[in-house]
Design an enzyme around this catalytic site. Structure first.
Site, mmCIF file in Angstrom:
data_model
loop_
_atom_site.group_PDB
_atom_site.id
_atom_site.type_symbol
_atom_site.label_atom_id
_atom_site.label_comp_id
_atom_site.label_asym_id
_atom_site.label_seq_id
_atom_site.Cartn_x
_atom_site.Cartn_y
_atom_site.Cartn_z
ATOM 1 N N ARG A 84 0.864 -1.182 0.000
ATOM 2 C CA ARG A 84 0.000 0.000 0.000
ATOM 3 C C ARG A 84 0.900 1.232 0.000
ATOM 4 O O ARG A 84 1.713 1.419 0.907
ATOM 5 C CB ARG A 84 -0.892 -0.001 1.245
ATOM 6 C CG ARG A 84 -1.744 1.238 1.387
ATOM 7 C CD ARG A 84 -2.682 1.126 2.590
ATOM 8 N NE ARG A 84 -3.527 2.287 2.716
ATOM 9 C CZ ARG A 84 -3.434 3.185 3.698
ATOM 10 N NH1 ARG A 84 -2.531 3.059 4.645
ATOM 11 N NH2 ARG A 84 -4.250 4.222 3.741
ATOM 12 N N HIS A 128 -3.055 10.800 0.624
ATOM 13 C CA HIS A 128 -2.527 10.568 1.975
ATOM 14 C C HIS A 128 -1.965 11.910 2.450
ATOM 15 O O HIS A 128 -0.787 12.030 2.777
ATOM 16 C CB HIS A 128 -1.492 9.452 1.963
ATOM 17 C CG HIS A 128 -1.312 8.775 3.297
ATOM 18 N ND1 HIS A 128 -1.449 7.408 3.485
ATOM 19 C CD2 HIS A 128 -1.010 9.268 4.516
ATOM 20 C CE1 HIS A 128 -1.221 7.096 4.759
ATOM 21 N NE2 HIS A 128 -0.949 8.212 5.408
ATOM 22 N N GLU A 173 -7.870 8.481 6.010
ATOM 23 C CA GLU A 173 -8.189 9.122 7.289
ATOM 24 C C GLU A 173 -8.729 10.553 7.160
ATOM 25 O O GLU A 173 -8.091 11.518 7.600
ATOM 26 C CB GLU A 173 -6.950 9.106 8.195
ATOM 27 C CG GLU A 173 -6.422 7.703 8.452
ATOM 28 C CD GLU A 173 -5.355 7.658 9.544
ATOM 29 O OE1 GLU A 173 -4.808 8.722 9.900
ATOM 30 O OE2 GLU A 173 -5.077 6.558 10.061
ATOM 31 N N ASN A 299 -7.794 1.944 9.812
ATOM 32 C CA ASN A 299 -6.492 1.984 10.454
ATOM 33 C C ASN A 299 -6.723 1.926 11.951
ATOM 34 O O ASN A 299 -7.504 2.710 12.496
ATOM 35 C CB ASN A 299 -5.751 3.279 10.102
ATOM 36 C CG ASN A 299 -5.456 3.376 8.617
ATOM 37 O OD1 ASN A 299 -5.527 2.367 7.901
ATOM 38 N ND2 ASN A 299 -5.124 4.562 8.150
ATOM 39 N N TYR A 301 -4.821 1.678 15.747
ATOM 40 C CA TYR A 301 -3.611 1.729 16.562
ATOM 41 C C TYR A 301 -3.898 1.517 18.043
ATOM 42 O O TYR A 301 -3.108 0.894 18.747
ATOM 43 C CB TYR A 301 -2.888 3.072 16.372
ATOM 44 C CG TYR A 301 -2.272 3.161 14.999
ATOM 45 C CD1 TYR A 301 -1.023 2.620 14.761
ATOM 46 C CD2 TYR A 301 -2.963 3.721 13.925
ATOM 47 C CE1 TYR A 301 -0.445 2.649 13.502
ATOM 48 C CE2 TYR A 301 -2.409 3.765 12.662
ATOM 49 C CZ TYR A 301 -1.147 3.222 12.452
ATOM 50 O OH TYR A 301 -0.596 3.238 11.204
ATOM 51 N N GLU A 353 -3.896 -0.190 8.170
ATOM 52 C CA GLU A 353 -2.708 0.199 8.936
ATOM 53 C C GLU A 353 -2.843 -0.353 10.334
ATOM 54 O O GLU A 353 -3.910 -0.272 10.955
ATOM 55 C CB GLU A 353 -2.569 1.718 9.055
ATOM 56 C CG GLU A 353 -2.115 2.420 7.815
ATOM 57 C CD GLU A 353 -1.982 3.932 8.029
ATOM 58 O OE1 GLU A 353 -1.744 4.370 9.171
ATOM 59 O OE2 GLU A 353 -2.122 4.661 7.032
#
Ligand code: FCB
Length: 474
Positions: A84, A128, A173, A299, A301, A353
């Protein structure tokens, strides 16, 4: 922990599950004005005193613009299915509209062909975050004209690369672009206005939907989708004010994006909360935003804990935190995936991600990053738990291939599974890179051995396929 001590998760992953690794253009390429590249809002933001914590910038970063072949060799050595990456809009169209930069387009063509030559599927992201600065001068994402310039940019990139990429993500995002870029101002373009941020979020969603329509009309064979940053949001306590606050935060982070993408319009509680700052929405915008998705990326985290009384201190529950100060909470990924599956008619889903920053050091030619190995193994297992419970997860992508320019944190925060020495541009495998390579290799071996994926109760788990029929528009 040594990499080979880490147990593999139970095996719920179907044979066509996509294992990948990710980067983004601004964070790795450098070549800030090489070969006619235009300036992006992040190039400008880096020059703002105090904007980047360690005072670094991304003018060189990993010098990937010149070292791309060596970096693709690393991707190939990992044995992953997918890479990616993102296209820098100002590299291919320096002013965001008008003339294209042939050398910029040539670069991405070499990159995509380089992936294909190495047997790696290209997963392309259009935005991005590195918007051409010339468009920011006209109002950037707050201005409706940028929506149409984005669609035009998407079509131009597609005309050149669309026949060879497996997937195209419109935006990475949008919450970060809108909220961190335009409300708190800690990211480019560094504005501080809630009303502007709300308008930006609408324009991002609208440009996503219109780009999907335009790419389909242009005959796109690549799968089309968007990638959201999502976290489960937990109240700090059971109190009514904390629960109300958690619901609102979830609305701002998740429902504000997911509801319109799935044809439900903007959530009314968040709309009411925004009051006069709610965005201007034209007739037809919501229908455009709800263009059917071929995939949804998320994504993940960490979790988010909110308290009505004020800021929550990460780690105060005793969880380990990464070098970003983010809590290590793998179970949050399972809960997030299950919640998405429960609340929305999902297309195939990717974890696009997932990864962690730790303070790595090269010792004797390697990096022993056992915390990152443990982080990745636990999160892959957590994703597997959700898959085994029926979530249509089709892929998982590690952030990141390389240590890179971590936005407002600069070069100091290292997310790579390959270490980068910025003074010499030397790449060094970390234990996590070797662990992920071996893990993917073992998954491949299971594929070839024809081992059936098994759910937690030992029953064969039906494998979701990428070709799940598209949801019809609602
Ligand atoms: C995400 C970004 C990615 C990277 C990780 C750590 O929000 O998409 O570029 O910076 O965080």
């Amino acid at each position: 922990m040594k990499p080979d001590d880490t147990p593999d998760p139970p095996h719920p992953f179907p044979p066509d599950f996509v294992w990948g690794v990710a980067t983004s253009a601004f964070q790795i390429e450098g070549g800030a004005d090489a070969d006619g590249k235009g300036t992006s809002i992040w190039d400008r933001f880096c020059r703002r005193p105090g904007a980047i914590a360690d005072g670094s910038d991304a003018r060189v970063a990993c010098d990937h613009y010149h070292r791309w072949a060596e970096d693709l060799d690393l991707v190939a050595a990992l044995g992953v299915d997918a890479y990616r990456f993102s296209v820098s809009w100002p590299r291919v169209r320096p002013l965001g509209r008008g003339a294209w930069n042939p050398k910029g387009l040539d670069f991405y063509e070499r990159l995509v062909d380089g992936m294909l030559e190495r047997g790696v599927r290209p997963y392309l992201t259009l935005n991005h975050w590195d918007l051409p600065d010339a468009l920011q001068a006209e109002g950037g994402w707050a201005q409706r004209g940028t929506v149409h310039h984005f669609v035009d940019y998407a079509l131009g990139v597609h005309a050149r690369l669309g026949d060879r990429v497996a997937a195209i993500t419109t935006h990475n995002e949008p919450w970060v672009i809108a909220t961190l870029g335009h409300d708190s101002g800690v990211f480019a373009p560094g504005l501080r206005s809630r009303a502007t941020a709300a308008q930006v979020s609408h324009h991002l969603l609208l440009s996503h939907g219109l780009a999907l329509q335009a790419l389909r009309a242009a005959g796109s064979r690549a799968k089309l989708g968007i990638v959201l940053n999502l976290s489960p949001v937990y109240p700090a306590s059971d109190s009514e004010p904390d629960r109300t606050q958690a619901r609102l935060e979830d609305g701002l982070l998740a429902r504000w994006y997911l509801d319109p993408l799935f044809g439900r319009g903007y959530p009314i509680d968040v709309w009411a909360h925004l009051g006069a700052d709610a965005p201007r929405v034209h007739d037809g915008d919501l229908a455009a935003i709800a263009a059917p998705l071929d995939f949804l990326g998320l994504n993940y985290y960490s979790r988010k804990v909110v308290s009505a009384a004020g800021a929550w201190q990460p780690g105060s529950d005793g969880l380990a935190v990464t070098d970003m100060g983010w809590e290590v909470f793998p179970r949050g990924l399972t809960e997030l995936l299950l919640r998405l599956h429960r609340d929305y008619p999902l297309p195939p889903l990717y974890v696009m991600e997932n990864g962690a920053a730790f303070r790595d050091a090269v010792v004797d030619g390697t990096v022993h990053d056992g915390e990152r190995v443990a982080y990745l193994a636990a999160h892959i297992a957590a994703a597997g738990d959700a898959l085994a419970q029926g979530v249509p997860l089709v892929g998982y992508t590690v952030w990141s291939l390389l240590d890179n320019f971590e936005w407002a944190s600069g070069l100091a925060k290292r997310f790579g599974i390959v270490h980068v020495d910025y003074a010499t541009q030397r790449r060094t495998w970390k234990d996590s890179g070797r662990w992920y390579r071996d893990f993917v290799h073992r998954q491949r071996a299971l594929r070839h051995a024809g081992v059936q994926p098994v759910g937690p109760r030992g029953d064969a788990t039906p494998a979701p396929t990428f070709d799940t029929p598209r949801r019809t528009s609602s």
